[in-house]
Design a protein around this motif. Structure first.
Motif, mmCIF file in Angstrom:
data_model
loop_
_atom_site.group_PDB
_atom_site.id
_atom_site.type_symbol
_atom_site.label_atom_id
_atom_site.label_comp_id
_atom_site.label_asym_id
_atom_site.label_seq_id
_atom_site.Cartn_x
_atom_site.Cartn_y
_atom_site.Cartn_z
ATOM 1 N N SER A 170 -1.199 16.947 -4.803
ATOM 2 C CA SER A 170 -1.447 15.600 -4.299
ATOM 3 C C SER A 170 -1.400 15.606 -2.776
ATOM 4 O O SER A 170 -0.651 16.353 -2.161
ATOM 5 N N ARG A 171 -2.207 14.757 -2.202
ATOM 6 C CA ARG A 171 -2.227 14.614 -0.742
ATOM 7 C C ARG A 171 -1.891 13.173 -0.401
ATOM 8 O O ARG A 171 -2.371 12.249 -1.042
ATOM 9 N N SER A 172 -1.081 13.014 0.628
ATOM 10 C CA SER A 172 -0.778 11.661 1.059
ATOM 11 C C SER A 172 -1.911 11.189 1.957
ATOM 12 O O SER A 172 -2.479 11.955 2.727
ATOM 13 N N ARG A 173 -2.256 9.944 1.830
ATOM 14 C CA ARG A 173 -3.330 9.375 2.629
ATOM 15 C C ARG A 173 -2.719 8.697 3.841
ATOM 16 O O ARG A 173 -1.870 7.830 3.716
ATOM 17 N N THR A 174 -3.159 9.085 5.015
ATOM 18 C CA THR A 174 -2.648 8.498 6.236
ATOM 19 C C THR A 174 -3.701 7.561 6.806
ATOM 20 O O THR A 174 -4.836 7.958 7.038
ATOM 21 N N LEU A 175 -3.311 6.321 7.018
ATOM 22 C CA LEU A 175 -4.222 5.354 7.622
ATOM 23 C C LEU A 175 -4.331 5.634 9.109
ATOM 24 O O LEU A 175 -3.400 6.136 9.725
ATOM 25 N N PRO A 176 -5.469 5.294 9.718
ATOM 26 C CA PRO A 176 -5.585 5.502 11.163
ATOM 27 C C PRO A 176 -4.596 4.624 11.918
ATOM 28 O O PRO A 176 -4.202 3.553 11.459
ATOM 29 N N ASP A 177 -4.193 5.096 13.084
ATOM 30 C CA ASP A 177 -3.262 4.340 13.916
ATOM 31 C C ASP A 177 -3.940 3.082 14.433
ATOM 32 O O ASP A 177 -5.118 3.107 14.786
ATOM 33 N N PRO A 178 -3.221 1.966 14.493
ATOM 34 C CA PRO A 178 -3.828 0.738 15.010
ATOM 35 C C PRO A 178 -4.059 0.859 16.514
ATOM 36 O O PRO A 178 -3.232 1.419 17.232
ATOM 37 N N PRO A 179 -5.191 0.348 17.009
ATOM 38 C CA PRO A 179 -5.449 0.421 18.446
ATOM 39 C C PRO A 179 -4.558 -0.536 19.243
ATOM 40 O O PRO A 179 -4.041 -1.519 18.702
ATOM 41 N N VAL A 180 -4.384 -0.231 20.529
ATOM 42 C CA VAL A 180 -3.627 -1.109 21.425
ATOM 43 C C VAL A 180 -4.253 -2.499 21.374
ATOM 44 O O VAL A 180 -5.476 -2.647 21.361
ATOM 45 N N GLY A 181 -3.406 -3.523 21.316
ATOM 46 C CA GLY A 181 -3.880 -4.902 21.271
ATOM 47 C C GLY A 181 -3.943 -5.483 19.869
ATOM 48 O O GLY A 181 -4.103 -6.686 19.706
ATOM 49 N N THR A 182 -3.794 -4.642 18.837
ATOM 50 C CA THR A 182 -3.793 -5.133 17.460
ATOM 51 C C THR A 182 -2.584 -6.025 17.259
ATOM 52 O O THR A 182 -1.481 -5.690 17.661
ATOM 53 N N ARG A 183 -2.804 -7.189 16.628
ATOM 54 C CA ARG A 183 -1.706 -8.138 16.396
ATOM 55 C C ARG A 183 -1.296 -8.134 14.932
ATOM 56 O O ARG A 183 -2.137 -8.101 14.043
#
Length: 64
Positions: free
Chosen positions: A2-15
């Motif tokens: 199994s592989r864990s799924r990593t979401l992309p990092d939120p960009p600066v300014g994301t609320r």
């Protein structure tokens, strides 16, 4: 395997509620599954917040 799924990092300014992401990448964590990211609350407090809590809506503002 199994592989864990990593979401992309939120960009600066994301609320996320009253939090705004201020650093482009999550801060290093002592435990990889507890990624923390530096955010500023609308009241001015800057702190590291658990990224999973931001995304799930469990953390929307500081306690200050």
């Amino acid at each position: 395997m199994s592989r864990s799924r990593t979401l992309p990092d939120p960009p600066v300014g994301t609320r996320y509620g009253s939090w705004t992401v201020t650093v482009p990448a999550p801060s290093p964590a002592t435990r990889p599954h507890e990624r923390r990211i530096t955010c500023r609350c609308s009241c001015g407090v800057v702190t590291r917040v658990n990224l999973a809590s931001l995304r799930s809506g469990d953390s929307t503002l500081c306690q200050g």
